[in-house]
Design a protein around this motif. Structure first.
Motif, PDB file in Angstrom:
ATOM      1  N   PRO A 596       0.843  -1.208   0.000  1.00 26.92           N
ATOM      2  CA  PRO A 596       0.000   0.000   0.000  1.00 26.92           C
ATOM      3  C   PRO A 596       0.877   1.256   0.000  1.00 26.92           C
ATOM      4  CG  PRO A 596      -0.717  -1.557   1.689  1.00 26.92           C
ATOM      5  CD  PRO A 596       0.596  -2.057   1.190  1.00 26.92           C
ATOM      6  N   THR A 597       0.376   2.328  -0.605  1.00 34.13           N
ATOM      7  CA  THR A 597       1.133   3.587  -0.615  1.00 34.13           C
ATOM      8  C   THR A 597       1.188   4.200   0.771  1.00 34.13           C
ATOM      9  OG1 THR A 597      -0.906   4.726  -1.254  1.00 34.13           O
ATOM     10  CG2 THR A 597       0.608   4.091  -3.029  1.00 34.13           C
ATOM     11  N   SER A 598       0.177   3.920   1.587  1.00 33.32           N
ATOM     12  CA  SER A 598       0.157   4.385   2.969  1.00 33.32           C
ATOM     13  C   SER A 598      -0.729   3.446   3.771  1.00 33.32           C
ATOM     14  CB  SER A 598      -0.378   5.820   3.075  1.00 33.32           C
ATOM     15  OG  SER A 598      -1.732   5.881   2.625  1.00 33.32           O
ATOM     16  N   VAL A 599      -0.505   3.399   5.080  1.00 35.53           N
ATOM     17  CA  VAL A 599      -1.296   2.520   5.953  1.00 35.53           C
ATOM     18  C   VAL A 599      -1.778   3.314   7.159  1.00 35.53           C
ATOM     19  CG1 VAL A 599      -1.327   0.421   7.345  1.00 35.53           C
ATOM     20  CG2 VAL A 599       0.035   0.490   5.247  1.00 35.53           C
ATOM     21  N   GLU A 600      -3.109   3.347   7.331  1.00 37.91           N
ATOM     22  CA  GLU A 600      -3.729   3.937   8.526  1.00 37.91           C
ATOM     23  C   GLU A 600      -4.261   2.795   9.387  1.00 37.91           C
ATOM     24  OE1 GLU A 600      -6.158   7.928   8.271  1.00 37.91           O
ATOM     25  OE2 GLU A 600      -6.728   6.599   6.630  1.00 37.91           O
ATOM     26  N   VAL A 601      -3.905   2.767  10.648  1.00 35.53           N
ATOM     27  CA  VAL A 601      -4.400   1.730  11.557  1.00 35.53           C
ATOM     28  C   VAL A 601      -5.130   2.416  12.710  1.00 35.53           C
ATOM     29  CG1 VAL A 601      -3.828  -0.245  13.006  1.00 35.53           C
ATOM     30  CG2 VAL A 601      -2.474   0.227  10.958  1.00 35.53           C
ATOM     31  N   GLY A 602      -6.402   2.107  12.846  1.00 39.96           N
ATOM     32  CA  GLY A 602      -7.210   2.740  13.889  1.00 39.96           C
ATOM     33  C   GLY A 602      -7.901   1.735  14.779  1.00 39.96           C
ATOM     34  N   ALA A 603      -8.635   2.264  15.741  1.00 39.10           N
ATOM     35  CA  ALA A 603      -9.351   1.417  16.701  1.00 39.10           C
ATOM     36  C   ALA A 603     -10.769   1.914  16.856  1.00 39.10           C
ATOM     37  CB  ALA A 603      -8.648   1.442  18.055  1.00 39.10           C
ATOM     38  N   MET A 604     -11.681   0.966  17.100  1.00 41.98           N
ATOM     39  CA  MET A 604     -13.049   1.341  17.429  1.00 41.98           C
ATOM     40  C   MET A 604     -13.163   1.445  18.942  1.00 41.98           C
ATOM     41  SD  MET A 604     -15.639  -0.336  14.702  1.00 41.98           S
ATOM     42  CE  MET A 604     -16.748   1.040  15.015  1.00 41.98           C
ATOM     43  N   LEU A 605     -13.583   2.604  19.405  1.00 42.37           N
ATOM     44  CA  LEU A 605     -13.766   2.831  20.833  1.00 42.37           C
ATOM     45  C   LEU A 605     -15.207   2.464  21.167  1.00 42.37           C
ATOM     46  CD1 LEU A 605     -12.416   5.893  22.818  1.00 42.37           C
ATOM     47  CD2 LEU A 605     -14.565   4.776  23.412  1.00 42.37           C
ATOM     48  N   GLU A 606     -15.372   1.262  21.717  1.00 39.73           N
ATOM     49  CA  GLU A 606     -16.706   0.747  22.012  1.00 39.73           C
ATOM     50  C   GLU A 606     -16.883   0.398  23.484  1.00 39.73           C
ATOM     51  OE1 GLU A 606     -18.052  -1.830  18.344  1.00 39.73           O
ATOM     52  OE2 GLU A 606     -15.886  -2.048  18.624  1.00 39.73           O
ATOM     53  N   THR A 607     -15.798   0.508  24.242  1.00 35.35           N
ATOM     54  CA  THR A 607     -15.868   0.249  25.675  1.00 35.35           C
ATOM     55  C   THR A 607     -15.390   1.496  26.422  1.00 35.35           C
ATOM     56  OG1 THR A 607     -13.621  -0.634  25.771  1.00 35.35           O
ATOM     57  CG2 THR A 607     -15.389  -2.198  25.323  1.00 35.35           C
ATOM     58  N   PRO A 608     -16.061   1.886  27.493  1.00 29.42           N
ATOM     59  CA  PRO A 608     -15.625   3.076  28.235  1.00 29.42           C
ATOM     60  C   PRO A 608     -14.162   3.004  28.684  1.00 29.42           C
ATOM     61  CG  PRO A 608     -17.813   2.410  28.951  1.00 29.42           C
ATOM     62  CD  PRO A 608     -17.319   1.326  28.038  1.00 29.42           C
ATOM     63  N   SER A 609     -13.646   1.797  28.905  1.00 28.72           N
ATOM     64  CA  SER A 609     -12.268   1.667  29.397  1.00 28.72           C
ATOM     65  C   SER A 609     -11.255   2.304  28.452  1.00 28.72           C
ATOM     66  CB  SER A 609     -11.922   0.187  29.601  1.00 28.72           C
ATOM     67  OG  SER A 609     -11.954  -0.514  28.361  1.00 28.72           O
ATOM     68  N   LEU A 610     -11.515   2.223  27.140  1.00 27.49           N
ATOM     69  CA  LEU A 610     -10.532   2.728  26.180  1.00 27.49           C
ATOM     70  C   LEU A 610     -10.433   4.250  26.218  1.00 27.49           C
ATOM     71  CD1 LEU A 610      -8.538   1.562  24.125  1.00 27.49           C
ATOM     72  CD2 LEU A 610     -10.237   2.002  22.343  1.00 27.49           C
ATOM     73  N   ALA A 611     -11.493   4.902  26.650  1.00 27.19           N
ATOM     74  CA  ALA A 611     -11.447   6.361  26.755  1.00 27.19           C
ATOM     75  C   ALA A 611     -10.440   6.812  27.810  1.00 27.19           C
ATOM     76  CB  ALA A 611     -12.827   6.912  27.086  1.00 27.19           C
ATOM     77  N   PHE A 612     -10.092   5.898  28.724  1.00 26.83           N
ATOM     78  CA  PHE A 612      -9.155   6.222  29.803  1.00 26.83           C
ATOM     79  C   PHE A 612      -7.790   5.554  29.588  1.00 26.83           C
ATOM     80  CE2 PHE A 612     -13.476   6.443  31.390  1.00 26.83           C
ATOM     81  CZ  PHE A 612     -13.504   7.704  31.962  1.00 26.83           C
ATOM     82  N   ALA A 613      -7.526   5.142  28.352  1.00 22.99           N
ATOM     83  CA  ALA A 613      -6.248   4.508  28.031  1.00 22.99           C
ATOM     84  C   ALA A 613      -5.107   5.508  28.187  1.00 22.99           C
ATOM     85  CB  ALA A 613      -6.287   3.968  26.605  1.00 22.99           C
ATOM     86  N   PRO A 614      -3.873   5.024  28.306  1.00 18.88           N
ATOM     87  CA  PRO A 614      -2.723   5.931  28.416  1.00 18.88           C
ATOM     88  C   PRO A 614      -2.592   6.835  27.185  1.00 18.88           C
ATOM     89  CG  PRO A 614      -2.102   3.671  28.965  1.00 18.88           C
ATOM     90  CD  PRO A 614      -3.485   3.609  28.407  1.00 18.88           C
ATOM     91  N   ASP A 615      -1.891   7.942  27.346  1.00 17.83           N
ATOM     92  CA  ASP A 615      -1.699   8.874  26.236  1.00 17.83           C
ATOM     93  C   ASP A 615      -1.053   8.188  25.039  1.00 17.83           C
ATOM     94  OD1 ASP A 615      -2.794  10.914  27.687  1.00 17.83           O
ATOM     95  OD2 ASP A 615      -0.882  11.757  28.338  1.00 17.83           O
TER      96      ASP A 615
END
Length: 750
Positions: A596-615
């Motif tokens: 691929p010319t570029s790769v974006e890797v993301g996450a779905m935030l579906e659990t409240p815990s992920l909102a409090f993940a480390p920086d």
């Protein structure tokens, strides 16, 4: 079964048939039935309890108990001996009822003078409709012949209950399937539709459960069984062309079709007075009850095979259903108990709407219906009993209502609603090439959700900025085996071709919970929504994840790749998943494949815990997509498949909007793009509130793009933010009323 009892059984059924054929109200029929059963069984008491709702039984008729107790005595399921029969679906036969475990004395009935008790379920195809009871003063257990006779009567009562013989003032059964009926279900996919019923698996209506001549019925049964066996053998004759799973199903069919015990039980039922079709249905119901309690998953799966075989038999005997070649109308609305994703895809976009008795908002059928943009209503209880092929039907997916054989006034009002929506949709065509820019100068990116190639033409026609979510699990759900890497690569490449350079965010396999692959062993989990699903499966079953990532990388062929992982609950899960992407990129590079010319890797935030993940999580994620459907159910601890609680909590609750704003602020602090993906993004009030909370990207079904763009172009988001802030200071629970009033006051129209 003894010849005398056989004769008594036929005699009782004959009297029952005559009673059902008489004119009069439903209550009068019930009263006559309890009288003739008590007389025929030589007992002082016969009572019929029917379900008032899913949890409550009501005494609807009695011979021998106090007449004043009718429609007054009610029992919860599991309460007393009657409630126990309903809960366990097992016969209770005791000579000393007051001493029996679970006995509950009901003084208003006057039953304290009766010692013996025989209660058995009134059920049809696994559904318990009520309980039939006989009692006598003499302390004795009822014989097997007496129990069998009452089982046969209960089967007939179940059929007649479903046909509506005991409600209303109709004469016998003549007025059934003619009157207008409204069903209230739940929304699986929004939208409205008018058309005619097409039954996916037409329910065979056994209108003649009682027969006069057993010899004639036995001959009819034998002829149907012979025809069935020949058809199964014909299907197996080209077994070499069948896949392994198809052969296994057909072998199971043949086993059942040649079962001597199955045939013997049906012959006994006919000797007892039932018609051939009623005998088939009685054994089908009994088998369903037995097998549904079997813990072994493989044996439970065979239940579907037996059901299908029994249904084929019933169609042969009655001439009803699919074998009659019922043609699909030009405007079909599919009606079914339930349906799988593969079957639904075979119908495709020819359907105007879908109505299911079962299903769920996250079921395979709902996913496909959304992908095809077909209105869907679920939990429309008993509609397959009432609907006939060709019936006029109106479906309001917005309200969760179905009008079967509607009156002219209802149909006229419904057509006005459709006309208004059609007129409004024409106005959105002019917005296709325009941006969703608000009067306050903010531009919101509007993306569409997809899962099938059939969705992709909507990318241009809807004016979407790209595909914010492409569900990759549909290709796994509609097959009987794991798809091959090459097949997936070809599909993903076609999706990118159809997108014509617009961004497509591919979500990796999101299975588990309510999305179980046909070839994956189901996990018996007490709470599957919070169990082994999505990324948890991917990280444990790395072979499937690697294969999918390889297919995505190869599909790009020198184009950008955007991939996101579902249901990330903690930073380490994302880090492990991203490492798999990096490893596959390196492997493809080593093999000399185009990257691929570029790769974006993301996450779905579906659990409240992920909102409090480390920086570090927000720094490493290339983008975040808030999965609104799951996040809301976990935020409020309200199962979205549970109708009792899922509507109890409002998306425009101040606490939920504040949480959304908190997520946006964390993403903004690290320069991480964030979007909201889900059904709520496609609703006008919710969309403007999300945008006011700082979400500059929303992803929704294609049909919602136009209406949401139209609304955003009319709304000042600063005003909306002020309303939300003021409500928060006052301690309000929701801003729905205030936002709706603002829209009206400012002339904002969807």
């Amino acid at each position: 079964m003894s010849e005398s009892r056989e004769s008594e059984s036929r005699k009782l059924l004959g009297r029952l048939r005559d009673t059902l054929a008489e004119d009069g109200a439903g209550q009068a029929r019930l009263d006559r039935i309890t009288n003739l059963i008590a007389d025929s069984m030589r007992t002082e008491v016969c009572s019929i309890y029917l379900f008032r709702d899913s949890e409550t039984l009501e005494l609807c008729a009695t011979e021998g108990l106090n007449a004043e107790a009718v429609h007054q005595t009610r029992l919860r399921i599991g309460e007393g001996l009657v409630g126990s029969v309903a809960r366990t679906r097992r016969t209770v036969n005791t000579a000393d009822a007051p001493s029996a475990k679970g006995f509950r004395y009901m003084p208003e009935t006057g039953e304290e003078i009766y010692s013996s008790f025989l209660g058995l379920p009134i059920q049809r195809l696994g559904d318990t409709l009520g309980v039939l009871v006989v009692q006598s003063k003499e302390a004795r257990e009822f014989s097997n012949d007496e129990i069998y006779a009452l089982e046969v009567v209960a089967m007939v009562l179940a059929e007649m209950t479903e046909l509506g013989a005991f409600i209303g003032e109709e004469s016998a059964l003549g007025a059934l399937h003619q009157n207008p009926v409204m069903f209230r279900g739940a929304t699986g996919q929004e939208g409205v539709a008018e058309g005619h019923v097409y039954l996916h698996e037409p329910r065979v209506v056994v209108t003649n459960p009682v027969a006069d001549d057993p010899d004639v019925e036995l001959a009819r049964l034998q002829e149907a069984v012979n025809t069935l066996r020949i058809s199964v053998d014909d299907m197996l004759s080209d077994v070499e062309t069948k896949e392994k799973d198809q052969r296994e199903v057909l072998e199971a069919y043949r086993m059942f079709a040649n079962s001597r015990s199955w045939m013997r039980r049906m012959e006994e039922d006919i000797s007892g007075g039932l018609s051939a079709e009623a005998a088939v249905e009685k054994e089908q119901s009994a088998a369903r009850t037995r097998m549904s309690k079997v813990p072994d998953a493989y044996l439970r799966e065979r239940l579907h095979d037996l059901d299908d075989l029994s249904n084929r038999m019933l169609r042969l005997l009655t001439g009803q259903g699919a074998d009659t070649g019922a043609e699909m109308p030009d405007d079909p609305i599919l009606v079914a108990r339930n349906i799988g994703p593969g079957e639904l895809l075979e119908y495709g976009k020819s359907l105007r709407g879908i109505v299911l008795e079962q299903g769920s908002v996250g079921s395979h059928a709902a996913i496909v219906a959304r992908a095809l943009a077909i209105p869907l209503i679920i939990h429309a209880s008993k509609i397959t009993t009432e609907a006939l092929n060709g019936d006029a039907i109106l479906l309001d997916g917005d309200q969760g209502l179905v009008h079967l054989r509607p009156e002219d006034s209802v149909a006229a009002a419904f057509r006005d609603k459709i006309a208004m929506q059609t007129e409004a949709s024409k106005a959105y065509i002019d917005l296709v090439g325009k941006k969703a820019t608000t009067p306050c100068g903010k531009t919101i990116a509007l993306h569409m959700n997809a899962g099938l190639m059939a969705d992709l033409p909507s990318l241009a026609s809807s004016g979407a900025d790209g595909v914010g979510l492409f569900r990759t699990e549909l290709q796994f759900l509609i097959r009987n085996s794991v798809p091959k890497r090459g097949e997936l690569a070809t599909l993903y490449s076609s999706v990118m071709d159809a997108a014509r350079g617009k961004r497509v965010a591919f979500r990796t396999l999101d299975i588990g919970s309510d999305k179980v692959l046909p070839y994956m062993k189901p996990q018996d989990e007490p709470n599957p929504a919070m169990g082994w699903r999505a990324i948890r499966v991917g990280l444990d079953k790395r072979g499937v994840m690697r294969m999918q990532l390889q297919a995505l990388i190869r599909a790009c062929a020198g184009r950008p790749l955007t991939v996101m992982f579902p249901f990330i609950a903690q930073f380490e899960e994302f880090r492990a998943a991203r490492a798999m992407v990096d490893a596959e990129i390196e492997n493809e590079k080593r093999l000399g494949h185009v990257l691929p010319t570029s790769v974006e890797v993301g996450a779905m935030l579906e659990t409240p815990s992920l909102a409090f993940a480390p920086d570090q999580f927000f720094m490493e994620a290339d983008f975040i997509s808030i999965g609104g459907n799951d996040l809301k159910q976990f935020f409020f601890a309200a199962d979205r498949e549970n109708e009792r609680v899922r509507k109890r909590y409002d998306t425009l609750n101040i606490s939920f909007l504040s949480f959304i704003r908190q997520i946006v602020e964390r993403c903004d602090a690290h320069g991480t793009p964030v979007s909201f993906c889900g059904e709520d993004a496609g609703r006008p009030l919710e969309a403007v509130c999300f945008a006011a909370m700082g979400l500059m990207s929303l992803s929704m079904r294609p049909a919602s793009i136009g209406p949401i763009k139209n609304v955003l172009r009319q709304v000042n988001l600063d005003d909306i933010a002020e309303i939300i802030n003021a409500a928060a200071k006052r301690g309000d629970q929701s801003v729905r009323t205030e936002i709706a009033a603002y829209m009206v006051d400012n002339g904002v129209t969807p």
